[in-house]
Scaffold this active site. Structure first.
Site, PDB file in Angstrom:
ATOM      1  N   ASP A  78      45.425 -43.063 -37.849  1.00  0.00           N
ATOM      2  CA  ASP A  78      46.428 -43.293 -38.903  1.00  0.00           C
ATOM      3  C   ASP A  78      47.629 -42.410 -38.552  1.00  0.00           C
ATOM      4  OD1 ASP A  78      47.996 -43.251 -41.174  1.00  0.00           O
ATOM      5  OD2 ASP A  78      46.318 -43.142 -42.554  1.00  0.00           O
ATOM      6  N   TRP A 103      40.396 -35.200 -36.805  1.00  0.00           N
ATOM      7  CA  TRP A 103      39.508 -36.170 -37.429  1.00  0.00           C
ATOM      8  C   TRP A 103      38.853 -36.935 -36.291  1.00  0.00           C
ATOM      9  CZ3 TRP A 103      37.106 -39.694 -40.423  1.00  0.00           C
ATOM     10  CH2 TRP A 103      37.317 -41.042 -40.205  1.00  0.00           C
ATOM     11  N   ASP A 122      46.686 -34.341 -34.588  1.00  0.00           N
ATOM     12  CA  ASP A 122      48.115 -34.505 -34.846  1.00  0.00           C
ATOM     13  C   ASP A 122      48.886 -33.511 -33.983  1.00  0.00           C
ATOM     14  OD1 ASP A 122      47.593 -36.482 -36.638  1.00  0.00           O
ATOM     15  OD2 ASP A 122      47.750 -35.204 -38.412  1.00  0.00           O
ATOM     16  N   ASN A 151      41.098 -40.355 -42.948  1.00  0.00           N
ATOM     17  CA  ASN A 151      42.064 -40.119 -41.870  1.00  0.00           C
ATOM     18  C   ASN A 151      43.514 -40.034 -42.329  1.00  0.00           C
ATOM     19  OD1 ASN A 151      42.715 -42.751 -42.360  1.00  0.00           O
ATOM     20  ND2 ASN A 151      42.234 -43.522 -40.323  1.00  0.00           N
ATOM     21  N   ASP A 152      43.761 -40.257 -43.600  1.00  0.00           N
ATOM     22  CA  ASP A 152      45.147 -40.232 -44.077  1.00  0.00           C
ATOM     23  C   ASP A 152      45.528 -38.812 -44.481  1.00  0.00           C
ATOM     24  OD1 ASP A 152      47.612 -41.017 -44.845  1.00  0.00           O
ATOM     25  OD2 ASP A 152      46.990 -42.015 -46.686  1.00  0.00           O
ATOM     26  N   TRP A 155      46.869 -33.334 -40.297  1.00  0.00           N
ATOM     27  CA  TRP A 155      45.985 -32.339 -39.683  1.00  0.00           C
ATOM     28  C   TRP A 155      46.734 -31.107 -39.196  1.00  0.00           C
ATOM     29  CZ3 TRP A 155      41.406 -32.893 -41.278  1.00  0.00           C
ATOM     30  CH2 TRP A 155      40.883 -34.154 -41.497  1.00  0.00           C
ATOM     31  N   TYR A 164      54.521 -32.880 -39.312  1.00  0.00           N
ATOM     32  CA  TYR A 164      53.764 -33.866 -38.525  1.00  0.00           C
ATOM     33  C   TYR A 164      54.702 -34.648 -37.599  1.00  0.00           C
ATOM     34  CZ  TYR A 164      51.495 -38.243 -37.355  1.00  0.00           C
ATOM     35  OH  TYR A 164      51.013 -39.313 -36.661  1.00  0.00           O
ATOM     36  N   THR A 167      50.308 -38.535 -33.255  1.00  0.00           N
ATOM     37  CA  THR A 167      48.855 -38.332 -33.123  1.00  0.00           C
ATOM     38  C   THR A 167      48.379 -38.719 -31.718  1.00  0.00           C
ATOM     39  OG1 THR A 167      48.612 -38.880 -35.465  1.00  0.00           O
ATOM     40  CG2 THR A 167      46.611 -38.939 -34.157  1.00  0.00           C
TER      41      THR A 167
HETATM   42  N1  ABN Z   1      47.081 -37.737 -39.417  1.00  0.00           N
HETATM   43  C1  ABN Z   1      48.288 -38.437 -39.561  1.00  0.00           C
HETATM   44  C2  ABN Z   1      48.978 -38.229 -40.875  1.00  0.00           C
HETATM   45  C3  ABN Z   1      49.953 -37.259 -40.972  1.00  0.00           C
HETATM   46  C4  ABN Z   1      50.585 -37.047 -42.178  1.00  0.00           C
HETATM   47  C5  ABN Z   1      50.203 -37.793 -43.288  1.00  0.00           C
HETATM   48  C6  ABN Z   1      49.211 -38.751 -43.173  1.00  0.00           C
HETATM   49  C7  ABN Z   1      48.579 -38.980 -41.949  1.00  0.00           C
END
Ligand code: ABN
Length: 176
Positions: A78, A103, A122, A151-152, A155, A164, A167
């Site tokens: 994700d 994850w 991430d 997974n949302d 990280w 972020y 990924t």
């Molecule tokens: N792991 C990706 C992500 C980053 C920020 C918010 C949601 C998902």
């Protein structure tokens, strides 16, 4: 009659009235009709058609184009693909650092028929990469209240710089 007896007496009468009202509105026949419908539904559900092209998996993966969201390793990814942001499948783009936590998903590789453990890390410390496709595959994912299986999540939360960027998807083992 003391106050406590009065309250319990009132509760008894209210409960009795409620039960009588339900029994009045929902007779035995309607109960049997609903129960019958439920039984028929439960019997029919397993014979409904479903797509077997992916061996019963929700994720239809390909093995040739790692820049596309349906690449097999991204079955539970994700986020933005780092290989479209100046990094690679497994390496963060320059100026970003890999997340301390990740994850792990289990993805099926259609080329060899094996299931692999894939760590989704991430890359942190840069603004979100907007030159990449945003992928959202959720094989094996569970709702947010089971955080280890969801997974949302950003990280980067355990890193000093929590922004972020994208990924990566590194293979960490074979699922038995
Ligand atoms: N792991 C990706 C992500 C980053 C920020 C918010 C949601 C998902």
């Amino acid at each position: 009659m003391n106050l406590f007896d009065k309250i319990t007496d009132w509760m008894d009468r209210a409960t009795e009235a409620g039960v009588r009202s339900v029994a009045h509105k929902a007779g035995r026949r309607s109960f049997l009709a609903r129960a019958g419908l439920g039984l028929v539904g439960a019997a029919v559900l397993p014979v409904l058609p479903f797509d077997r092209a992916t061996g019963g998996r929700a994720y239809a993966a390909q093995t040739t184009d790692e820049y596309a969201c349906d690449y097999w390793r991204y079955c539970a990814l994700d986020g933005n693909l780092c290989n479209s942001c100046g990094g690679t499948l497994t390496q963060c783009p320059p100026g970003s650092e890999v997340s301390k936590v990740s994850w792990v998903g289990t993805c099926h590789n259609p080329s060899d028929g094996k299931d692999y453990l894939v760590s989704y890390n991430d890359c942190c410390g840069r603004a979100e990469c907007d030159s990449s496709p945003f992928c959202n595959a959720n094989e094996g994912e569970r709702p947010g209240y089971r955080m280890g299986l969801h997974n949302d999540i950003n990280w980067c939360m355990a890193n000093a710089s929590q922004g972020y960027h994208c990924t990566v998807a590194a293979l960490v083992g074979i699922a038995e």
